[in-house]
Design an enzyme around this catalytic site. Structure first.
Site, short mmCIF file in Angstrom:
data_model
loop_
_atom_site.label_atom_id
_atom_site.label_comp_id
_atom_site.label_asym_id
_atom_site.label_seq_id
_atom_site.Cartn_x
_atom_site.Cartn_y
_atom_site.Cartn_z
N THR A 1 0.68 -1.44 0.04
CA THR A 1 0.14 -0.01 0.03
C THR A 1 0.76 1.01 -0.06
OG1 THR A 1 -1.51 -1.20 1.24
CG2 THR A 1 -2.13 1.05 1.24
N GLU A 2 0.33 2.31 -0.75
CA GLU A 2 1.06 3.68 -0.53
C GLU A 2 0.04 4.67 -0.16
OE1 GLU A 2 2.61 4.12 -4.60
OE2 GLU A 2 3.95 2.48 -4.38
N GLY B 1 -4.04 2.13 -2.68
CA GLY B 1 -4.54 1.23 -1.88
C GLY B 1 -5.39 0.16 -2.79
N TRP C 1 1.03 2.07 5.55
CA TRP C 1 0.33 1.22 6.27
C TRP C 1 1.05 -0.22 6.50
CZ3 TRP C 1 -2.86 2.46 9.86
CH2 TRP C 1 -3.83 3.49 9.41
N ARG D 1 -5.19 -14.40 3.35
CA ARG D 1 -6.41 -14.20 3.69
C ARG D 1 -6.88 -15.41 4.28
NH1 ARG D 1 -6.92 -12.00 -2.32
NH2 ARG D 1 -6.65 -9.75 -1.75
N ARG E 1 -23.55 -12.01 35.29
CA ARG E 1 -23.94 -10.66 35.63
C ARG E 1 -25.55 -10.98 35.87
NH1 ARG E 1 -23.19 -5.51 36.88
NH2 ARG E 1 -24.75 -3.99 35.68
N HIS F 1 -22.53 -6.91 27.43
CA HIS F 1 -21.80 -6.57 28.51
C HIS F 1 -22.41 -5.12 29.21
CE1 HIS F 1 -18.72 -9.41 27.41
NE2 HIS F 1 -18.08 -9.24 28.76
N GLY F 2 -23.45 -4.59 28.38
CA GLY F 2 -23.87 -3.23 28.85
C GLY F 2 -22.81 -2.40 28.84
N GLU G 1 -5.75 -6.43 3.59
CA GLU G 1 -5.61 -7.55 2.62
C GLU G 1 -6.94 -7.62 1.62
OE1 GLU G 1 -5.71 -10.67 5.47
OE2 GLU G 1 -3.69 -10.92 5.44
C1 LIG Z 1 -4.27 -1.37 10.43
C2 LIG Z 1 -3.87 -1.57 8.93
C3 LIG Z 1 -2.74 -2.48 8.76
C4 LIG Z 1 -2.42 -2.64 7.63
N1 LIG Z 1 -1.36 -3.33 7.03
C5 LIG Z 1 -0.68 -3.32 5.82
C6 LIG Z 1 0.36 -4.05 5.67
O1 LIG Z 1 0.88 -4.55 6.30
N2 LIG Z 1 0.79 -3.77 4.17
C7 LIG Z 1 0.13 -3.31 3.19
O2 LIG Z 1 0.87 -3.02 1.97
N3 LIG Z 1 -1.05 -2.53 3.46
C8 LIG Z 1 -1.56 -2.72 4.72
N4 LIG Z 1 -2.73 -2.05 5.19
C9 LIG Z 1 -3.37 -1.44 3.91
C10 LIG Z 1 -4.74 -2.01 3.63
O3 LIG Z 1 -4.52 -3.13 2.74
C11 LIG Z 1 -5.47 -1.04 2.77
O4 LIG Z 1 -5.93 -0.18 3.59
C12 LIG Z 1 -6.56 -1.64 1.87
O5 LIG Z 1 -6.08 -2.50 0.95
C13 LIG Z 1 -7.33 -0.41 1.25
O6 LIG Z 1 -6.88 0.34 0.71
P1 LIG Z 1 -7.11 2.04 0.92
O7 LIG Z 1 -7.12 2.24 2.58
O8 LIG Z 1 -6.25 2.80 0.15
O9 LIG Z 1 -8.45 2.18 0.35
P2 LIG Z 1 -8.94 2.49 -1.03
O10 LIG Z 1 -8.58 1.80 -2.03
O11 LIG Z 1 -9.01 4.06 -1.28
O12 LIG Z 1 -10.62 2.40 -0.91
C14 LIG Z 1 -11.54 2.75 0.03
C15 LIG Z 1 -12.95 2.49 -0.34
O13 LIG Z 1 -13.31 2.96 -1.58
C16 LIG Z 1 -14.18 1.88 -2.48
N5 LIG Z 1 -13.41 1.66 -3.66
C17 LIG Z 1 -12.27 1.78 -4.12
N6 LIG Z 1 -12.21 1.34 -5.24
C18 LIG Z 1 -13.38 0.91 -5.71
C19 LIG Z 1 -13.64 0.05 -6.81
N7 LIG Z 1 -12.89 -0.16 -7.81
N8 LIG Z 1 -14.94 -0.38 -6.89
C20 LIG Z 1 -16.08 -0.12 -5.82
N9 LIG Z 1 -15.60 0.64 -4.79
C21 LIG Z 1 -14.32 1.02 -4.68
C22 LIG Z 1 -14.47 1.04 -1.45
O14 LIG Z 1 -15.67 1.18 -0.66
C23 LIG Z 1 -13.28 1.05 -0.57
O15 LIG Z 1 -13.55 0.30 0.91
C24 LIG Z 1 -3.33 -2.14 6.39
C25 LIG Z 1 -4.25 -1.12 6.66
C26 LIG Z 1 -4.61 -0.94 8.13
C27 LIG Z 1 -5.85 0.03 8.38
#
Ligand SMILES: Cc1cc2nc3c(=O)[nH]c(=O)nc-3n(C[C@H](O)[C@H](O)[C@H](O)COP(=O)(O)OP(=O)(O)OC[C@H]3O[C@@H](n4cnc5c(N)ncnc54)[C@H](O)[C@@H]3O)c2cc1C
Length: 554
Positions: free
Chosen positions: A278-279, A283, A312, A416, A441, A511-512, A536
């Site tokens: 991720t960048e 995402g 992330w 996954r 409880r 748990h209220g 993922e």
């Molecule tokens: C605590 C945590 C740990 C993580 N650990 C890792 C890690 O170790 N390594 C790593 O590489 N990443 C990691 N991630 C990143 C994670 O995999 C991404 O957040 C995830 O893949 C989603 O990418 P995004 O956050 O950029 O969401 P986005 O891609 O911006 O998507 C946001 C929303 O837009 C909508 N959307 C986007 N595209 C479409 C489409 N084509 N069609 C319909 N709806 C769409 C969906 O509703 C989606 O939920 C982590 C994230 C968190 C929060």
């Protein structure tokens, strides 16, 4: 389970119900397959395709739970609660699907007659009504309350059973006492836990013996993950996920020398792994990754310099290596076909910030982003500035150039599956704490577990946790037979993550007010669970781009 008012369910009738439900989903998929030109037009029908992906996932869970219940009874198991759960779950899935087809008849395009002949047929409706009797669900809930929610479910596999017992003991002794502290102080997973898990071989369970692993397959690995996550998702349950992803990518696309070099220390727990895909601006659209890896010779060594930002990256501080997806073909039009997977070496850093300076001038800087839950491993935003990686650390070496996307996706399937185990363990913890609370409880002069609504809620919670568990175990066995599968692990991840979010929140409600207090672990489970449908492959992407695409493309 005994309840004078509830007639035991006839599993043959449940079997017929599942067959009918499955047939309807297959018919709906066939129609959608034609309309979307074999899945190519999913984006023109995203809402309906998501609906179908979820329905197919629920049917897969119903099948897995029913197969398990049938096998348990055939093996002489006396506890009928599993059969009752299989009936309740199958009936909920069937009635949800019938309601959905009725409400979205234009999208399903099956016709009212077809619905009336199948899920709406009088005999089918009779099975659904019998299965969903409130008394039956309450009886499952009473059973869970009596057992204090503990999972003693039958396992047809001696190795899996021994694994469950020994890992449970380890997790209760070593992980449970530190879980709350790590969460509240956002501390790093202690090395002592990693060392003990390494000694017990937890990191190498599914690594082939030829590369120093246990070669035990995916089921013991999933059960290990489940039991660790039951005590803490972040302080232990998620530690195996990252090595699993890199292991599967190396097995799929690494050279023999790379497998020999990296798999033994990963299996032994000497090399901790972070996954960096991720960048900040990229995402779900992984094919658009921008972080660059350009061929270079630095200090007389051939390799690549990395420049760009990542986001992330969980465990990036403590990790010894990052599995990094970067663009090796500068032409952005190449998309997924311009990405490669690298093993980026770095020193471990204990805190929330890291700075790695290379003698050749490269710098890797990282800072952890604060999160409400999933604490203990810390997820970092990273910036690479001319960071050098030797050529031998490109997975697959020259043959792996521009093939990183496919290797990474193969690794994600393993991740996954792992998350199916993680989510089930967390859900199980919520079920146990809630069943205990229902016993202990008292309100209005009696334990809250005596109230019908509490029993009904716990009956449904126990049923969904077991359905998710069996879906995940079935996916694990299938992956043993075929490492290339993507559908089943994605379904396990999708369903169990939703179960974890719902079961932890339902548990919190039971748990209220104390469910909102930090001193009760259910409040931690709630915030930990909410991350599961995000990483993922965030839930909508997993549904559309993995599950629907596979189902409609086939
Ligand atoms: C605590 C945590 C740990 C993580 N650990 C890792 C890690 O170790 N390594 C790593 O590489 N990443 C990691 N991630 C990143 C994670 O995999 C991404 O957040 C995830 O893949 C989603 O990418 P995004 O956050 O950029 O969401 P986005 O891609 O911006 O998507 C946001 C929303 O837009 C909508 N959307 C986007 N595209 C479409 C489409 N084509 N069609 C319909 N709806 C769409 C969906 O509703 C989606 O939920 C982590 C994230 C968190 C929060």
């Amino acid at each position: 389970m005994s309840d004078a008012g509830v007639k035991p369910i006839d599993l043959a009738a449940v079997d017929q119900l599942v067959v009918t439900t499955d047939a309807v989903v297959q018919e709906a998929l066939a129609l959608a397959r034609r309309r979307t030109d074999g899945g190519k037009g999913i984006d023109n029908e995203q809402v309906h395709c998501e609906r179908l992906a979820y329905a197919a996932t629920e049917v897969a869970a119903a099948k897995a739970l029913l197969a398990y219940a049938t096998a348990a009874l055939e093996h002489g198991q006396q506890d009928r609660s599993i059969a009752e759960m299989a009936a309740v779950f199958a009936a909920e899935v069937a009635q949800r699907l019938a309601g959905s087809i009725d409400a979205h008849s234009a999208e399903f395009a099956l016709g009212d007659d077809r619905l009336n002949q199948t899920l709406g047929a009088p005999a089918t409706k009779a099975v659904i009504r019998a299965a969903l009797s409130d008394a039956r669900v309450r009886a499952i809930g009473r059973h869970a309350i009596q057992q204090r929610g503990v999972n003693h479910s039958w396992l047809d596999n001696e190795l899996a059973l021994m694994t469950r017992d020994s890992v449970r003991q380890f997790a209760e002794t070593e992980v449970a006492p530190i879980a709350e502290h790590i969460h509240r102080h956002d501390d790093l997973v202690p090395d002592a836990i990693i060392d003990k898990m390494s000694e017990l071989g937890f990191f190498g369970m599914s690594v082939p013996e030829a590369y120093g692993g246990g070669g035990m397959g995916n089921l013991p690995m999933i059960i290990t993950t489940e039991e660790l996550s039951r005590c803490s998702l972040a302080a232990a349950g998620s530690l195996i996920t990252r090595p699993e992803i890199l292991t599967k990518a190396l097995l799929k696309g690494g050279t023999e020398a790379q497998k020999q070099k990296w798999l033994p220390p990963i299996a032994a727990g000497r090399v901790m792994v972070g996954i960096s895909v991720t960048e900040p601006d990229i995402g779900s659209d992984v094919a658009s990754v921008k972080c660059r890896a350009d061929g270079a010779e630095v200090g007389g060594k051939k390799g690549y310099v990395i420049n760009g930002a990542k986001a992330w990256c969980t465990f990036a501080g403590r990790a010894n290596v990052l599995a990094l997806l970067a663009r090796t073909d500068p032409d952005p039009q190449k998309g997924a076909r311009g990405l490669s997977l690298f093993i980026v070496e770095k020193d471990p850093f204990p805190g929330h910030e890291l700075e790695m300076k290379q003698a050749t001038g490269g710098v890797l800087h990282g800072r952890a982003d604060r999160t409400p839950g999933y604490r203990g491993m810390h997820s970092f935003t990273l910036s690479f500035d001319n960071y050098f990686v030797p050529a031998e650390n490109l997975v697959g070496e020259q043959g792996g150039l521009n093939k990183g996307f496919y290797l990474q996706m193969g690794g994600f399937a393993a991740g996954r599956l792992q998350t199916g185990g993680r989510a089930t363990g967390l859900s199980q913890a919520a079920l146990e704490r809630t069943a205990e609370y229902a016993n202990d409880r008292k309100q209005f002069g009696e334990p809250i577990g005596n109230f019908q609504l509490t029993q009904h809620k716990l009956g449904r919670m126990a049923t969904y946790v077991m359905a998710g568990r069996q879906l995940t175990y079935a996916a694990a066995l299938k992956m043993d037979a075929d490492e290339a599968i993507a559908l089943e692990p994605a379904m396990a991840k999708l369903f169990t993550s939703d179960v974890a979010v719902w079961v932890t929140q339902e548990g919190q409600l039971l748990h209220g007010g104390w469910g909102y207090a930090e001193e009760f672990p259910i409040s931690r489970y709630v915030v930990d669970a909410t991350v599961l449908p995000i990483f993922e492959g965030v839930k909508p992407i997993l549904e559309l781009k993995v599950i629907a695409r596979t189902l409609l493309g086939g």
